[in-house]
Scaffold this active site. Structure first.
Site, PDB file in Angstrom:
ATOM      1  N   SER A 153       0.964  -1.226  -0.111  1.00 24.50           N
ATOM      2  CA  SER A 153      -0.100   0.074   0.051  1.00 24.50           C
ATOM      3  C   SER A 153       0.888   1.257  -0.023  1.00 24.50           C
ATOM      4  O   SER A 153       2.018   1.213   0.387  1.00 24.50           O
ATOM      5  CB  SER A 153      -1.003  -0.064   1.291  1.00 24.50           C
ATOM      6  N   TYR A 166      -2.732  -0.670   9.941  1.00 24.13           N
ATOM      7  CA  TYR A 166      -2.866  -1.009   8.607  1.00 24.13           C
ATOM      8  C   TYR A 166      -1.535  -0.554   7.766  1.00 24.13           C
ATOM      9  O   TYR A 166      -0.909  -1.292   7.314  1.00 24.13           O
ATOM     10  CB  TYR A 166      -4.106  -0.393   7.746  1.00 24.13           C
TER      11      TYR A 166
HETATM   12  N1  LIG Z   1      -8.336  -0.554  -2.944  1.00 24.30           N
HETATM   13  C1  LIG Z   1      -7.232  -0.167  -2.850  1.00 24.30           C
HETATM   14  O1  LIG Z   1      -7.166   1.506  -2.810  1.00 24.30           O
HETATM   15  C2  LIG Z   1      -5.969  -0.587  -2.161  1.00 24.30           C
HETATM   16  C3  LIG Z   1      -4.762   0.318  -2.087  1.00 24.30           C
HETATM   17  C4  LIG Z   1      -3.660  -0.496  -1.655  1.00 24.30           C
HETATM   18  C5  LIG Z   1      -3.770  -1.641  -1.178  1.00 24.30           C
HETATM   19  N2  LIG Z   1      -4.890  -2.280  -1.155  1.00 24.30           N
HETATM   20  C6  LIG Z   1      -4.697  -3.926  -0.757  1.00 24.30           C
HETATM   21  O2  LIG Z   1      -4.965  -4.680  -1.694  1.00 24.30           O
HETATM   22  C7  LIG Z   1      -5.701  -5.671  -1.264  1.00 24.30           C
HETATM   23  C8  LIG Z   1      -7.107  -6.149  -1.826  1.00 24.30           C
HETATM   24  O3  LIG Z   1      -8.215  -5.071  -1.204  1.00 24.30           O
HETATM   25  P1  LIG Z   1      -9.168  -4.658  -2.106  1.00 24.30           P
HETATM   26  O4  LIG Z   1      -9.141  -3.021  -2.245  1.00 24.30           O
HETATM   27  O5  LIG Z   1      -9.549  -5.497  -3.360  1.00 24.30           O
HETATM   28  O6  LIG Z   1     -10.316  -4.973  -1.136  1.00 24.30           O
HETATM   29  P2  LIG Z   1     -11.705  -5.820  -1.164  1.00 24.30           P
HETATM   30  O7  LIG Z   1     -12.310  -5.649  -2.403  1.00 24.30           O
HETATM   31  O8  LIG Z   1     -12.040  -5.984   0.048  1.00 24.30           O
HETATM   32  O9  LIG Z   1     -10.829  -7.311  -1.192  1.00 24.30           O
HETATM   33  C9  LIG Z   1     -10.254  -7.642  -0.013  1.00 24.30           C
HETATM   34  C10 LIG Z   1     -10.707  -9.431  -0.033  1.00 24.30           C
HETATM   35  O10 LIG Z   1      -9.706  -9.876   0.888  1.00 24.30           O
HETATM   36  C11 LIG Z   1     -10.322 -11.108   1.180  1.00 24.30           C
HETATM   37  N3  LIG Z   1     -10.040 -11.213   2.732  1.00 24.30           N
HETATM   38  C12 LIG Z   1     -10.102 -10.635   3.968  1.00 24.30           C
HETATM   39  N4  LIG Z   1     -10.072 -11.301   4.883  1.00 24.30           N
HETATM   40  C13 LIG Z   1      -9.766 -12.461   4.330  1.00 24.30           C
HETATM   41  C14 LIG Z   1      -9.313 -14.024   5.119  1.00 24.30           C
HETATM   42  N5  LIG Z   1      -9.240 -13.921   6.269  1.00 24.30           N
HETATM   43  N6  LIG Z   1      -9.019 -14.824   4.294  1.00 24.30           N
HETATM   44  C15 LIG Z   1      -9.139 -14.685   2.960  1.00 24.30           C
HETATM   45  N7  LIG Z   1      -9.551 -13.766   2.477  1.00 24.30           N
HETATM   46  C16 LIG Z   1      -9.693 -12.638   2.974  1.00 24.30           C
HETATM   47  C17 LIG Z   1     -11.836 -10.742   1.015  1.00 24.30           C
HETATM   48  O11 LIG Z   1     -12.267 -11.896   0.634  1.00 24.30           O
HETATM   49  P3  LIG Z   1     -13.309 -12.777   1.241  1.00 24.30           P
HETATM   50  O12 LIG Z   1     -14.309 -12.031   2.088  1.00 24.30           O
HETATM   51  O13 LIG Z   1     -13.861 -13.928   0.263  1.00 24.30           O
HETATM   52  O14 LIG Z   1     -12.974 -13.794   2.186  1.00 24.30           O
HETATM   53  C18 LIG Z   1     -11.828  -9.700   0.289  1.00 24.30           C
HETATM   54  O15 LIG Z   1     -12.516 -10.492  -1.090  1.00 24.30           O
HETATM   55  C19 LIG Z   1      -5.592  -5.785   0.262  1.00 24.30           C
HETATM   56  O16 LIG Z   1      -4.463  -6.238   0.848  1.00 24.30           O
HETATM   57  C20 LIG Z   1      -5.631  -4.098   0.276  1.00 24.30           C
HETATM   58  O17 LIG Z   1      -5.040  -3.838   1.773  1.00 24.30           O
HETATM   59  C21 LIG Z   1      -5.973  -1.693  -1.718  1.00 24.30           C
END
Ligand SMILES: NC(=O)c1ccc[n+]([C@@H]2O[C@H](COP(=O)([O-])OP(=O)(O)OC[C@H]3O[C@@H](n4cnc5c(N)ncnc54)[C@H](OP(=O)(O)O)[C@@H]3O)[C@@H](O)[C@H]2O)c1
Length: 269
Positions: A153, A166
């Site tokens: 991130s 985080y």
């Molecule tokens: N969106 C952004 O702007 C952004 C920026 C920087 C970094 N990130 C990072 O990118 C990654 C993906 O995030 P996203 O933005 O795509 O959010 P998201 O749509 O909420 O996806 C996160 C996924 O993590 C999975 N998850 C959460 N807890 C889990 C667990 N215990 N076991 C297995 N899966 C789990 C969830 O799947 P289930 O509910 O099916 O378990 C969910 O589908 C994360 O690491 C986030 O910190 C995002």
């Protein structure tokens, strides 16, 4: 398709492929020929992701797994090997902030409960990187072929306001990635991070958009700090993921961090 980005013969596990960023990466890897194991806890969203991949001509299957539970990852690994073959690519895209550890005027630093800190650290660092690497990494090392992609991130580099826990966990993701890259460098397993900028997703929707869909003041601040003046679209992470997954394209690349952030980390004010 250029051989450089051809993933036919690869089996890619994408943890968090039920989510927005992991989902786009899963679909992108499949378009480039990888067989994709969609991992997450939510079977409905997992099934929908598999359907989207298959509708585009790809091959995928859903495996229920909780990233913070070693047994469920071990079980998923066995099931994936049986149905798709040995894993060669691991994308760790499970993670997110938790409102309980968000620092606000009403919830200052000193109020953050250590149990909640640990839970968010467990998700972003232990389940987010360490456990999946422990479960999927050794077999890749044994076969001398693997690419692990961890999602960091911008907050790993310099912390954003509010997301204290985080940010610290994501900073540790960068450090752990460097450690594993060095540890497994001679075993044919490369370990890198992608640092996404801001991409609308489930875990940050309320932070970025009001009920009427207009940007929150925080989203406006983010846009003001992003040289490209916009947020990313999840599909804009695919090129970085395919590059790092492909042994042909990035065979001498390990321990690196690839920023896909519209320039966010390239400016102060
Ligand atoms: N969106 C952004 O702007 C952004 C920026 C920087 C970094 N990130 C990072 O990118 C990654 C993906 O995030 P996203 O933005 O795509 O959010 P998201 O749509 O909420 O996806 C996160 C996924 O993590 C999975 N998850 C959460 N807890 C889990 C667990 N215990 N076991 C297995 N899966 C789990 C969830 O799947 P289930 O509910 O099916 O378990 C969910 O589908 C994360 O690491 C986030 O910190 C995002």
């Amino acid at each position: 398709m250029s051989d450089l980005f051809d993933l036919q013969g690869d089996v890619a596990v994408v943890i968090g492929a039920t989510g927005v960023l992991g989902g786009a990466i899963a679909e992108g890897l499949a378009r480039h020929g990888a067989k994709v194991a969609v991992l997450g806890r939510n079977a409905d969203r997992g099934g929908a992701r598999v359907q989207a991949i298959e509708a585009a001509g790809g091959k995928a299957a859903f495996f229920a797994a909780d990233a913070v539970n070693r047994e469920s990852l071990v079980a998923a690994n066995g099931a994936i090997e049986k149905s798709l073959g040995p894993v060669t690519v691991l994308v760790n895209a499970a993670g997110g902030n938790d409102p309980k550890v968000t620092v606000t005027p009403d919830n200052p630093v000193e109020n953050i409960a250590i149990a909640d800190w640990h839970a968010n650290f467990d998700l972003n660092l232990v389940g987010g990187v360490l456990l999946p690497c422990q479960v999927f990494g050794p077999a890749m090392c044994g076969r001398g072929r693997g690419s692990i992609i961890n999602i960091a991130s911008v907050s790993a580099h310099l912390p954003l306001s509010r997301v204290m826990t985080y940010s610290a966990a994501k900073a540790a993701v960068l450090n752990l990635t460097s450690f594993l890259a060095r540890e497994w460098a001679t075993k044919g397993v490369r370990v890198n991070t992608i640092t996404p900028g801001f991409f609308p997703a489930e875990q940050n929707r309320r932070l970025l958009f009001k009920d009427d869909g207009s940007p929150t003041p925080r989203a406006q601040q983010i846009l003001g700090h992003t040289p490209m003046g916009r947020m990313g679209e999840a599909k804009e992470l695919v090129g970085a993921a395919v590059y790092l997954a492909s042994h042909a394209a990035s065979s001498f690349v390990t321990g690196t961090d690839l920023r896909v952030d519209g320039g966010f980390l390239s400016q102060t004010i």
